[in-house]
Design a protein around this motif. Structure first.
Motif, PDB file in Angstrom:
ATOM      1  N   ALA A   1       0.783  -1.194   0.071  1.00 34.18           N
ATOM      2  CA  ALA A   1       0.071   0.041  -0.043  1.00 34.18           C
ATOM      3  C   ALA A   1       0.926   1.296  -0.227  1.00 34.18           C
ATOM      4  N   ALA A   2       2.010   1.221   0.445  1.00 37.11           N
ATOM      5  CA  ALA A   2       2.832   2.421   0.949  1.00 37.11           C
ATOM      6  C   ALA A   2       3.265   3.151  -0.296  1.00 37.11           C
ATOM      7  N   PRO A   3       3.622   2.573  -1.497  1.00 36.65           N
ATOM      8  CA  PRO A   3       4.118   3.302  -2.736  1.00 36.65           C
ATOM      9  C   PRO A   3       2.701   4.376  -3.169  1.00 36.65           C
ATOM     10  N   VAL A   4       3.276   5.610  -3.403  1.00 36.00           N
ATOM     11  CA  VAL A   4       2.405   6.423  -3.746  1.00 36.00           C
ATOM     12  C   VAL A   4       1.837   6.308  -5.096  1.00 36.00           C
ATOM     13  N   GLY A   5       0.679   6.386  -5.354  1.00 37.20           N
ATOM     14  CA  GLY A   5      -0.037   6.020  -6.761  1.00 37.20           C
ATOM     15  C   GLY A   5      -1.289   6.831  -6.882  1.00 37.20           C
ATOM     16  N   PRO A   6      -1.936   6.550  -7.792  1.00 37.56           N
ATOM     17  CA  PRO A   6      -3.368   7.309  -8.038  1.00 37.56           C
ATOM     18  C   PRO A   6      -4.273   7.079  -6.829  1.00 37.56           C
ATOM     19  N   ILE A   7      -4.290   5.985  -6.092  1.00 38.83           N
ATOM     20  CA  ILE A   7      -4.984   5.495  -4.955  1.00 38.83           C
ATOM     21  C   ILE A   7      -4.445   6.711  -3.761  1.00 38.83           C
TER      22      ILE A   7
ATOM     23  N   GLN B   1      -7.623 -11.720 -19.223  1.00 39.91           N
ATOM     24  CA  GLN B   1      -8.314 -10.568 -19.428  1.00 39.91           C
ATOM     25  C   GLN B   1      -7.477  -9.191 -18.908  1.00 39.91           C
ATOM     26  N   SER B   2      -6.360  -9.355 -18.486  1.00 37.21           N
ATOM     27  CA  SER B   2      -5.418  -8.274 -18.144  1.00 37.21           C
ATOM     28  C   SER B   2      -5.539  -6.942 -18.936  1.00 37.21           C
ATOM     29  N   ILE B   3      -5.425  -7.151 -20.388  1.00 35.76           N
ATOM     30  CA  ILE B   3      -5.473  -5.852 -21.255  1.00 35.76           C
ATOM     31  C   ILE B   3      -6.648  -5.059 -21.055  1.00 35.76           C
ATOM     32  N   TRP B   4      -7.700  -5.755 -21.218  1.00 33.07           N
ATOM     33  CA  TRP B   4      -8.923  -5.193 -20.924  1.00 33.07           C
ATOM     34  C   TRP B   4      -9.350  -4.769 -19.479  1.00 33.07           C
ATOM     35  N   ILE B   5      -9.069  -5.203 -18.719  1.00 32.18           N
ATOM     36  CA  ILE B   5      -8.998  -4.760 -17.477  1.00 32.18           C
ATOM     37  C   ILE B   5      -8.185  -3.503 -17.203  1.00 32.18           C
ATOM     38  N   ASN B   6      -6.843  -3.666 -17.609  1.00 37.75           N
ATOM     39  CA  ASN B   6      -6.025  -2.427 -17.489  1.00 37.75           C
ATOM     40  C   ASN B   6      -6.786  -1.190 -18.274  1.00 37.75           C
ATOM     41  N   VAL B   7      -7.262  -1.317 -19.546  1.00 32.64           N
ATOM     42  CA  VAL B   7      -7.949  -0.236 -20.203  1.00 32.64           C
ATOM     43  C   VAL B   7      -8.917   0.304 -19.285  1.00 32.64           C
ATOM     44  N   LEU B   8     -10.050  -0.592 -18.686  1.00 31.39           N
ATOM     45  CA  LEU B   8     -11.138  -0.118 -17.971  1.00 31.39           C
ATOM     46  C   LEU B   8     -10.442   0.590 -16.906  1.00 31.39           C
TER      47      LEU B   8
ATOM     48  N   LEU C   1      -9.506   6.080 -14.570  1.00 28.21           N
ATOM     49  CA  LEU C   1      -8.710   7.179 -14.195  1.00 28.21           C
ATOM     50  C   LEU C   1      -8.758   8.562 -14.763  1.00 28.21           C
ATOM     51  N   LEU C   2      -9.012   8.426 -16.012  1.00 29.25           N
ATOM     52  CA  LEU C   2      -9.395   9.576 -16.678  1.00 29.25           C
ATOM     53  C   LEU C   2     -10.773  10.250 -16.504  1.00 29.25           C
ATOM     54  N   TYR C   3     -11.578   9.327 -15.962  1.00 32.88           N
ATOM     55  CA  TYR C   3     -13.070   9.763 -15.620  1.00 32.88           C
ATOM     56  C   TYR C   3     -12.631  10.552 -14.260  1.00 32.88           C
ATOM     57  N   LEU C   4     -12.028   9.880 -13.546  1.00 31.02           N
ATOM     58  CA  LEU C   4     -11.644  10.338 -11.964  1.00 31.02           C
ATOM     59  C   LEU C   4     -10.978  11.750 -12.220  1.00 31.02           C
ATOM     60  N   ALA C   5     -10.018  11.902 -12.960  1.00 35.23           N
ATOM     61  CA  ALA C   5      -9.216  13.180 -13.463  1.00 35.23           C
ATOM     62  C   ALA C   5     -10.315  14.398 -13.786  1.00 35.23           C
ATOM     63  N   TYR C   6     -11.241  14.150 -14.550  1.00 37.60           N
ATOM     64  CA  TYR C   6     -12.303  14.955 -14.829  1.00 37.60           C
ATOM     65  C   TYR C   6     -13.184  15.308 -13.901  1.00 37.60           C
ATOM     66  N   LYS C   7     -13.543  14.228 -13.015  1.00 38.43           N
ATOM     67  CA  LYS C   7     -14.380  14.674 -11.750  1.00 38.43           C
ATOM     68  C   LYS C   7     -13.655  15.315 -10.767  1.00 38.43           C
ATOM     69  N   THR C   8     -12.547  14.973 -10.775  1.00 36.11           N
ATOM     70  CA  THR C   8     -11.698  15.792  -9.561  1.00 36.11           C
ATOM     71  C   THR C   8     -11.504  17.202  -9.995  1.00 36.11           C
ATOM     72  N   PHE C   9     -11.226  17.620 -11.212  1.00 35.84           N
ATOM     73  CA  PHE C   9     -11.077  18.904 -11.818  1.00 35.84           C
ATOM     74  C   PHE C   9     -12.255  19.742 -11.520  1.00 35.84           C
TER      75      PHE C   9
ATOM     76  N   LEU D   1     -12.832  -0.587  -6.706  1.00 34.97           N
ATOM     77  CA  LEU D   1     -12.849  -0.658  -8.052  1.00 34.97           C
ATOM     78  C   LEU D   1     -11.593  -0.407  -8.806  1.00 34.97           C
ATOM     79  N   LEU D   2     -10.956   0.797  -8.565  1.00 33.45           N
ATOM     80  CA  LEU D   2      -9.636   1.318  -9.295  1.00 33.45           C
ATOM     81  C   LEU D   2      -8.481   0.370  -8.731  1.00 33.45           C
ATOM     82  N   THR D   3      -8.462  -0.020  -7.721  1.00 34.57           N
ATOM     83  CA  THR D   3      -7.537  -1.026  -7.020  1.00 34.57           C
ATOM     84  C   THR D   3      -7.509  -2.407  -7.963  1.00 34.57           C
ATOM     85  N   LEU D   4      -8.829  -2.751  -7.945  1.00 31.11           N
ATOM     86  CA  LEU D   4      -9.231  -4.207  -8.633  1.00 31.11           C
ATOM     87  C   LEU D   4      -8.837  -4.165 -10.216  1.00 31.11           C
ATOM     88  N   THR D   5      -8.856  -2.901 -10.763  1.00 30.39           N
ATOM     89  CA  THR D   5      -8.479  -2.925 -12.075  1.00 30.39           C
ATOM     90  C   THR D   5      -7.121  -2.997 -12.533  1.00 30.39           C
ATOM     91  N   ASN D   6      -6.264  -3.422 -11.527  1.00 27.99           N
ATOM     92  CA  ASN D   6      -4.912  -3.685 -11.828  1.00 27.99           C
ATOM     93  C   ASN D   6      -4.702  -5.337 -11.403  1.00 27.99           C
TER      94      ASN D   6
END
Length: 201
Positions: A15-21, A69-76, A81-89, A115-120
Protein backbone atom coordinates in the motif's frame (compact mmCIF):
# COMPACT_ATOMS: atom_id res chain seq x y z
CA UNK A 1 7.23 -15.06 12.29
CA UNK A 2 3.46 -15.58 12.55
CA UNK A 3 1.57 -15.51 9.21
CA UNK A 4 -0.60 -12.57 10.31
CA UNK A 5 2.51 -10.49 11.05
CA UNK A 6 3.97 -11.43 7.66
CA UNK A 7 0.69 -10.35 6.09
CA UNK A 8 0.70 -7.02 7.92
CA UNK A 9 4.21 -6.26 6.69
CA UNK A 10 3.25 -7.34 3.16
CA UNK A 11 0.04 -5.29 3.14
CA UNK A 12 1.82 -2.21 4.47
CA UNK A 13 4.58 -2.55 1.86
CA UNK A 14 2.14 -2.98 -1.03
CA UNK A 15 0.00 0.00 0.00
CA UNK A 16 2.84 2.41 0.81
CA UNK A 17 4.07 3.41 -2.70
CA UNK A 18 2.28 6.60 -3.74
CA UNK A 19 0.07 6.11 -6.80
CA UNK A 20 -3.39 7.19 -7.97
CA UNK A 21 -5.00 5.71 -4.85
CA UNK A 22 -2.69 7.76 -2.64
CA UNK A 23 -3.55 10.90 -4.59
CA UNK A 24 -7.28 10.23 -4.15
CA UNK A 25 -6.94 9.54 -0.42
CA UNK A 26 -4.88 12.67 0.19
CA UNK A 27 -7.31 14.86 -1.74
CA UNK A 28 -10.36 13.35 -0.01
CA UNK A 29 -8.75 13.91 3.39
CA UNK A 30 -7.86 17.55 2.72
CA UNK A 31 -11.23 18.28 1.15
CA UNK A 32 -13.67 16.26 3.27
CA UNK A 33 -11.82 15.09 6.37
CA UNK A 34 -10.02 12.06 7.77
CA UNK A 35 -13.03 9.72 7.80
CA UNK A 36 -13.65 10.22 4.09
CA UNK A 37 -9.96 9.75 3.35
CA UNK A 38 -9.86 6.55 5.41
CA UNK A 39 -12.98 5.27 3.60
CA UNK A 40 -11.01 5.60 0.37
CA UNK A 41 -8.05 3.79 1.92
CA UNK A 42 -10.25 0.93 3.14
CA UNK A 43 -11.45 0.41 -0.42
CA UNK A 44 -7.86 -0.15 -1.52
CA UNK A 45 -7.15 -2.39 1.48
CA UNK A 46 -10.20 -4.51 0.66
CA UNK A 47 -9.05 -4.93 -2.95
CA UNK A 48 -5.60 -5.99 -1.73
CA UNK A 49 -7.27 -8.58 0.51
CA UNK A 50 -9.40 -9.85 -2.39
CA UNK A 51 -6.37 -10.41 -4.63
CA UNK A 52 -4.45 -11.81 -1.68
CA UNK A 53 -7.26 -14.32 -1.08
CA UNK A 54 -7.25 -15.46 -4.71
CA UNK A 55 -3.48 -16.01 -4.57
CA UNK A 56 -3.39 -17.59 -1.10
CA UNK A 57 -6.32 -19.97 -1.70
CA UNK A 58 -4.93 -21.08 -5.05
CA UNK A 59 -7.97 -20.14 -7.14
CA UNK A 60 -6.23 -20.90 -10.42
CA UNK A 61 -9.28 -20.42 -12.67
CA UNK A 62 -9.80 -16.91 -11.32
CA UNK A 63 -6.10 -16.11 -11.72
CA UNK A 64 -6.05 -17.39 -15.30
CA UNK A 65 -9.13 -15.36 -16.20
CA UNK A 66 -7.67 -12.16 -14.70
CA UNK A 67 -4.36 -12.63 -16.47
CA UNK A 68 -5.98 -13.45 -19.84
CA UNK A 69 -8.27 -10.43 -19.60
CA UNK A 70 -5.59 -8.16 -18.12
CA UNK A 71 -5.41 -5.89 -21.20
CA UNK A 72 -9.10 -5.06 -21.13
CA UNK A 73 -9.15 -4.73 -17.36
CA UNK A 74 -6.18 -2.37 -17.54
CA UNK A 75 -7.95 -0.32 -20.22
CA UNK A 76 -11.00 -0.13 -17.96
CA UNK A 77 -8.80 1.06 -15.12
CA UNK A 78 -7.12 3.68 -17.31
CA UNK A 79 -10.46 5.02 -18.56
CA UNK A 80 -11.71 5.10 -14.98
CA UNK A 81 -8.64 7.15 -14.01
CA UNK A 82 -9.35 9.62 -16.81
CA UNK A 83 -12.94 9.89 -15.60
CA UNK A 84 -11.76 10.50 -12.04
CA UNK A 85 -9.36 13.17 -13.31
CA UNK A 86 -12.28 14.97 -14.95
CA UNK A 87 -14.51 14.61 -11.87
CA UNK A 88 -11.71 15.81 -9.60
CA UNK A 89 -11.07 18.89 -11.73
CA UNK A 90 -14.78 19.76 -11.71
CA UNK A 91 -15.40 18.81 -8.08
CA UNK A 92 -16.74 21.57 -5.81
CA UNK A 93 -14.83 22.42 -2.65
CA UNK A 94 -16.65 21.04 0.40
CA UNK A 95 -16.57 22.66 3.81
CA UNK A 96 -17.05 21.57 7.41
CA UNK A 97 -20.61 22.96 7.48
CA UNK A 98 -21.82 20.23 5.05
CA UNK A 99 -21.20 16.93 6.88
CA UNK A 100 -24.45 15.34 5.69
CA UNK A 101 -23.38 15.55 2.04
CA UNK A 102 -20.03 13.96 2.84
CA UNK A 103 -21.67 11.18 4.88
CA UNK A 104 -23.74 10.11 1.88
CA UNK A 105 -20.57 9.60 -0.13
CA UNK A 106 -18.65 7.26 2.20
CA UNK A 107 -19.69 4.09 0.37
CA UNK A 108 -19.23 5.75 -3.03
CA UNK A 109 -15.69 6.74 -2.07
CA UNK A 110 -15.00 3.23 -0.74
CA UNK A 111 -16.34 1.68 -3.95
CA UNK A 112 -14.33 4.02 -6.17
CA UNK A 113 -10.96 3.04 -4.71
CA UNK A 114 -12.01 -0.62 -4.48
CA UNK A 115 -12.81 -0.69 -8.20
CA UNK A 116 -9.72 1.29 -9.15
CA UNK A 117 -7.43 -1.06 -7.22
CA UNK A 118 -9.13 -4.16 -8.65
CA UNK A 119 -8.49 -2.93 -12.21
CA UNK A 120 -4.81 -3.77 -11.77
CA UNK A 121 -5.05 -7.57 -12.13
CA UNK A 122 -1.30 -8.09 -12.47
CA UNK A 123 -1.12 -7.33 -8.76
CA UNK A 124 -2.25 -10.91 -8.26
CA UNK A 125 0.92 -12.14 -9.96
CA UNK A 126 2.94 -10.39 -7.27
CA UNK A 127 0.83 -12.00 -4.55
CA UNK A 128 1.26 -15.45 -6.10
CA UNK A 129 5.03 -15.08 -6.18
CA UNK A 130 5.26 -13.72 -2.65
CA UNK A 131 2.93 -16.33 -1.16
CA UNK A 132 4.79 -19.12 -2.96
CA UNK A 133 8.05 -17.81 -1.53
CA UNK A 134 6.54 -17.95 1.96
CA UNK A 135 5.73 -21.64 1.35
CA UNK A 136 2.28 -21.46 2.92
CA UNK A 137 -0.18 -24.14 1.82
CA UNK A 138 -3.39 -22.78 0.33
CA UNK A 139 -5.61 -25.13 2.36
CA UNK A 140 -4.07 -24.21 5.70
CA UNK A 141 -5.34 -21.71 8.26
CA UNK A 142 -2.05 -19.88 7.80
CA UNK A 143 -3.15 -18.58 4.39
CA UNK A 144 -6.30 -17.05 5.91
CA UNK A 145 -4.30 -15.31 8.63
CA UNK A 146 -1.88 -14.08 5.97
CA UNK A 147 -4.73 -12.51 3.97
CA UNK A 148 -6.15 -10.95 7.12
CA UNK A 149 -2.74 -9.52 7.81
CA UNK A 150 -2.57 -8.05 4.29
CA UNK A 151 -5.83 -6.18 4.92
CA UNK A 152 -4.74 -4.97 8.36
CA UNK A 153 -1.30 -3.88 7.11
CA UNK A 154 -2.80 -1.97 4.19
CA UNK A 155 -5.38 -0.33 6.47
CA UNK A 156 -2.63 0.67 8.92
CA UNK A 157 -0.75 2.45 6.13
CA UNK A 158 -3.84 4.38 5.04
CA UNK A 159 -4.65 5.31 8.63
CA UNK A 160 -1.08 6.53 9.11
CA UNK A 161 -1.13 8.57 5.89
CA UNK A 162 -4.58 10.05 6.53
CA UNK A 163 -3.67 11.00 10.11
CA UNK A 164 -0.65 12.98 8.92
CA UNK A 165 -2.39 14.62 5.97
CA UNK A 166 -5.46 15.44 8.06
CA UNK A 167 -3.38 17.56 10.44
CA UNK A 168 -2.83 20.06 7.59
CA UNK A 169 -6.51 20.35 6.67
CA UNK A 170 -7.23 23.42 8.77
CA UNK A 171 -4.49 25.28 6.92
CA UNK A 172 -6.18 24.76 3.54
CA UNK A 173 -8.00 27.81 2.23
CA UNK A 174 -10.54 27.53 -0.59
CA UNK A 175 -7.97 28.88 -3.03
CA UNK A 176 -5.38 26.29 -1.97
CA UNK A 177 -7.94 23.49 -2.22
CA UNK A 178 -8.84 24.55 -5.76
CA UNK A 179 -5.14 24.36 -6.62
CA UNK A 180 -4.87 20.92 -4.97
CA UNK A 181 -7.91 19.70 -6.92
CA UNK A 182 -6.35 20.85 -10.19
CA UNK A 183 -3.00 19.25 -9.33
CA UNK A 184 -4.70 15.99 -8.30
CA UNK A 185 -6.67 15.94 -11.56
CA UNK A 186 -3.47 16.47 -13.56
CA UNK A 187 -1.70 13.63 -11.70
CA UNK A 188 -4.64 11.25 -12.21
CA UNK A 189 -4.73 12.22 -15.88
CA UNK A 190 -1.02 11.39 -16.13
CA UNK A 191 -1.50 7.98 -14.48
CA UNK A 192 -4.40 7.22 -16.83
CA UNK A 193 -2.52 8.22 -19.98
CA UNK A 194 0.58 6.29 -18.89
CA UNK A 195 -1.52 3.20 -18.14
CA UNK A 196 -3.05 3.33 -21.65
CA UNK A 197 0.38 3.81 -23.22
CA UNK A 198 1.88 0.90 -21.25
CA UNK A 199 -1.07 -1.36 -22.07
CA UNK A 200 -0.95 -0.88 -25.85
CA UNK A 201 2.81 -0.51 -26.28
Amino acid sequence: MAPILKGIILGFSIAAPVGPIGVLCIRKTLDQGRIMGFAAGLGAATADAVYGSVAALGLSLVMQFLIKQSIWINVLGAVFLLYLAYKTFRAPIRHDHAPDIARLNYMKTFGTTLLLTLTNPLTIVSFVGIFAGMNIASESDQSLFLVLGVFVGSAIWWLFLISIVGSFRQMMSTRIMKWINSLSAFILLGFGMYSLYKTFM
